[in-house]
Motif scaffolding. Structure first.
Motif, PDB file in Angstrom:
ATOM      1  N   CYS A  54       0.846  -1.186   0.000  1.00 31.35           N
ATOM      2  CA  CYS A  54       0.000   0.000   0.000  1.00 31.35           C
ATOM      3  C   CYS A  54       0.888   1.245   0.000  1.00 31.35           C
ATOM      4  O   CYS A  54       1.815   1.351   0.807  1.00 31.35           O
ATOM      5  N   GLN A  55       0.606   2.149  -0.900  1.00 32.61           N
ATOM      6  CA  GLN A  55       1.428   3.338  -1.100  1.00 32.61           C
ATOM      7  C   GLN A  55       1.235   4.338   0.042  1.00 32.61           C
ATOM      8  O   GLN A  55       0.122   4.713   0.381  1.00 32.61           O
ATOM      9  N   TYR A  56       2.348   4.770   0.632  1.00 30.90           N
ATOM     10  CA  TYR A  56       2.278   5.874   1.582  1.00 30.90           C
ATOM     11  C   TYR A  56       2.161   7.178   0.807  1.00 30.90           C
ATOM     12  O   TYR A  56       2.807   7.366  -0.221  1.00 30.90           O
ATOM     13  N   VAL A  57       1.339   8.098   1.316  1.00 30.79           N
ATOM     14  CA  VAL A  57       1.028   9.325   0.580  1.00 30.79           C
ATOM     15  C   VAL A  57       1.530  10.567   1.289  1.00 30.79           C
ATOM     16  O   VAL A  57       2.225  11.399   0.697  1.00 30.79           O
ATOM     17  N   ASP A  58       1.224  10.724   2.567  1.00 29.64           N
ATOM     18  CA  ASP A  58       1.570  11.967   3.250  1.00 29.64           C
ATOM     19  C   ASP A  58       1.565  11.739   4.752  1.00 29.64           C
ATOM     20  O   ASP A  58       1.022  10.748   5.257  1.00 29.64           O
ATOM     21  N   ILE A  59       2.186  12.688   5.465  1.00 33.03           N
ATOM     22  CA  ILE A  59       2.166  12.690   6.927  1.00 33.03           C
ATOM     23  C   ILE A  59       2.074  14.140   7.366  1.00 33.03           C
ATOM     24  O   ILE A  59       2.640  15.033   6.730  1.00 33.03           O
TER      25      ILE A  59
END
Length: 693
Positions: A54-59
């Motif tokens: 699953c792609q990490y997008v933002d924090i």
């Protein structure tokens, strides 16, 4: 990033551990908050793109060290699917669509050092991890021994997961956590762990019915001693995978924009061209073909609020302030009396971010807008039901355009297609950049405007960034003072990348030297290309010869003086009255304009203003910075004409929106040298104190 397609956006939250307020680092500065450390490490996870992850997008950081992570999300889990499948069929559920989520928590928290909760689920922990107990990775008593967690511990966890799939039930679910851990440790006394686990869970018959090669795989994974347990690479050659490995083509990372490989060498089009439009019958399908990070960016513009979404789902719960007061508080900030707030532990719940509001905002965008024709020179805006509104949007201030969801969608799609055709469509990139540059792809757009080409990664890798050089000391001093109000650049990862890019430039330009201020020049490129040091270095290397030619010579006094003389003449040409007044009070460009031009205004303005300024600067030639300097004086004209020397000094020491980026008065080796072009003047008379700090 990959297209969104049938995925959704999800968010989960956790707290970083708080640091004491009265403790400073060895440099005398306050310690970097753990949340900023996590934010810096997280950036690497965004670059990991694989069909099985699953792609990490933002924090994002919130109050009290809260962090909210945005990721690719699917509401159905393997556990849900397992409940729907009969036990006998559980070993046939793997269909190539299973994805691993939240795999990066261990890395981003520095093996758990930056949070107050343990990383990992008790039932899936390998014996060596449990045996180590709770040990802080930075504990000096730990010595140099490596942490037990690694690829082999993941193999054990994989074995537990496969066992659950084959057995059709969860492992050790009805036992207290402490008892679970004890049970796993005692497995070291057992020869056949798989059989014992099957007997313990009443599924021995189901396990015995498994094919022999599957049983062998389970026993390999559930090997108690790590030294005898296979690595993931060794598992891949296991015979059990022979029947399925041929069904999956080896994953290859897509070719980047700047490389020596052909980006479309393996492009395949369907025989029936109508298949390209198959299924594209509503806005949802069109939006699903956009990249995940792009959809999230548009979601934010459409009014998306992460904390609000988590609050609505009661993941974030607020308390009345009186209920959060400690019963006893020491002078150093340590508190006693309050029970531990469980909200500061990890909540594993992932909240699905609704795209309804975004889809509603984009409902008037026609399908053709998602596939603009690049050969059509008549208009840069695709036609839609609201094309007139979009045409009007172009005339609005830039800050409004950057927050307009529909307008940004059109611009992002257009620039994305133009950049994929770079350098063939370089002229069109220049043409569209004169309108505006979408913030989401500003980094690549700047690289195209600067003419960056070729295999930049190979060139960057060939530069020695490890061997100590005399400039190292000055770089170490400057970095902690450069745009440190920014969370990303102030993180340890940001400092490390700063150091590498600056050193690469110094080493690869032996005819030039490191002047203080070079770090400020590097900051915009590093922020935009945080996960691509090679591109940050390439942009910086192309920018300096164009706008700062010979500014970084060891003796640059004649270059600076010539530059300032031309600037004085431009002031006199455009505003004789202002020029005469400044000359009469002795407020010459030598006193205020050196940091302007030596850092191309990055020392003067914060990053968000520099981005807009450089969007225009990159469209001009090497003389354009003079025009920017004159424009600044014009903005301050009335105040300059009404004040004397001292007032002007104070005015320029505190320009509106100014955020310091590091001193620019010294030369490599320290800040005691005289400023360039001012051979005998003391520093205090050349730059205001606030511009030196």
């Amino acid at each position: 990033m990959r297209p969104l397609r049938d995925a959704q956006l999800g968010a989960f939250t956790f707290f970083a551990s708080a640091l004491p307020h009265d403790v400073c680092g060895s440099n005398g500065l306050p310690l970097t908050p753990n949340s900023i450390k996590i934010l810096g490490r997280f950036q690497l996870l965004k670059t990991i793109s694989h069909p099985r992850l699953c792609q990490y997008v933002d924090i994002s950081r919130g109050k009290h060290e809260r962090l909210v992570v945005v990721t690719e999300h699917y509401e159905s889990s393997l556990n849900d699917f397992q409940k729907q499948v009969q036990t006998a069929d559980c070993h046939h559920v793997i269909d190539g669509k299973v994805k691993l989520a939240k795999f990066g928590l261990y890395y981003m928290t520095d093996h758990g050092a930056d949070v107050d909760f343990p990383i990992g689920y008790p039932s899936y922990l390998a014996p060596e991890v449990i045996a180590q107990g709770s040990v802080h990775p930075s504990d000096p008593s730990q010595g140099e021994n490596p942490l037990p967690s690694g690829p082999k511990t993941d193999v054990w966890s994989l074995g537990v997961l496969l066992f659950e799939l084959c057995a059709g039930r969860r492992l050790l679910q009805n036992i207290e956590i402490s008892e679970r851990l004890k049970f796993i440790i005692t497995l070291g006394c057992i020869d056949d762990i798989v059989t014992v686990l099957a007997e313990e869970h009443g599924c021995l018959d189901a396990i015995r019915e498994l094919p022999e090669n599957v049983l062998t795989l389970l026993r390999k994974c559930l090997t108690f001693l790590p030294s005898r347990r296979p690595t993931p690479a060794e598992l891949l050659v296991d015979p059990v995978f022979e029947g399925v490995s041929c069904l999956y083509a080896p994953f290859q990372q897509p070719v980047g924009l700047f490389s020596s490989s052909l980006r479309c060498a393996h492009l395949e089009l369907p025989e029936d061209i109508s298949q390209l439009c198959k299924g594209q019958n509503d806005d949802e399908e069109y939006l699903g073909e956009r990249a995940i990070d792009e959809v999230y960016h548009l979601w934010c513009l459409a009014g998306g609020d992460l904390e609000k979404e988590l609050t609505n789902k009661e993941i974030i719960q607020s308390k009345p302030p009186v209920c959060t007061l400690p019963n006893f508080l020491l002078e150093d900030g340590e508190s006693f009396g309050q029970g531990r707030d469980r909200s500061f532990l990890l909540d594993d719940t992932t909240v699905t971010l609704s795209l309804c509001q975004l889809k509603n905002r984009l409902k008037d965008v026609a399908g053709e807008a998602y596939y603009p024709l690049l050969e059509d020179e008549q208009s840069s805006l695709s036609q839609s039901n609201s094309s007139n509104e979009l045409s009007c949007t172009v005339t609005l201030p830039l800050i409004i355009r950057e927050r307009d969801t529909e307008y940004q969608l059109i611009r992002i799609i257009l620039f994305d297609r133009l950049l994929k055709a770079y350098p063939y469509k370089k002229n069109l990139v220049w043409k569209e950049a004169r309108v505006d540059i979408p913030p989401l792809i500003r980094g690549l757009a700047w690289a195209a405007l600067l003419g960056v080409e070729g295999d930049i990664q190979a060139k960057y890798d060939s530069i020695d960034k490890d061997t100590p050089i005399p400039t190292d000391r000055q770089i170490e001093v400057d970095i902690p003072r450069c745009h440190q109000y920014d969370e990303l650049l102030s993180s340890p990862q940001g400092h490390r990348k700063f150091r590498r890019v600056l050193k690469a430039w110094v080493v690869s330009h032996p005819d030039l030297v490191y002047w203080q201020g070079l770090d400020s020049l590097c900051a915009p490129f590093l922020w935009l290309n945080f996960n691509n040091e090679a591109l940050a270095y390439a942009c910086m290397s192309a920018f300096i010869p164009k706008y700062l030619y010979n500014f970084f010579l060891k003796d640059n006094s004649h270059v600076i003086q010539e530059y300032l003389t031309v600037f004085s003449q431009m002031i006199a040409f455009h505003d004789p009255e202002l020029s005469n007044h400044l000359n009469e009070i002795g407020f010459i460009p030598d006193l205020y304009a050196i940091p302007w031009f030596l850092t191309m205004f990055t020392h003067v303005f914060p990053l968000h203003k520099i981005f807009h300024l450089w969007d225009t600067l990159l469209l001009g030639n090497s003389s354009f910075p003079f025009c920017i300097g004159v424009a600044i004086l014009q903005q301050l004209r009335d105040r300059l004409l009404a004040n004397g020397f001292n007032e002007c000094i104070l005015l320029f020491s505190d320009l509106p929106g100014k955020r310091g980026g590091g001193r620019v008065s010294g030369r490599e080796g320290g800040g005691k040298d005289h400023p360039p072009g001012c051979a005998a003047a003391p520093v205090s008379t050349v730059l205001p104190a606030s511009m030196e700090s």
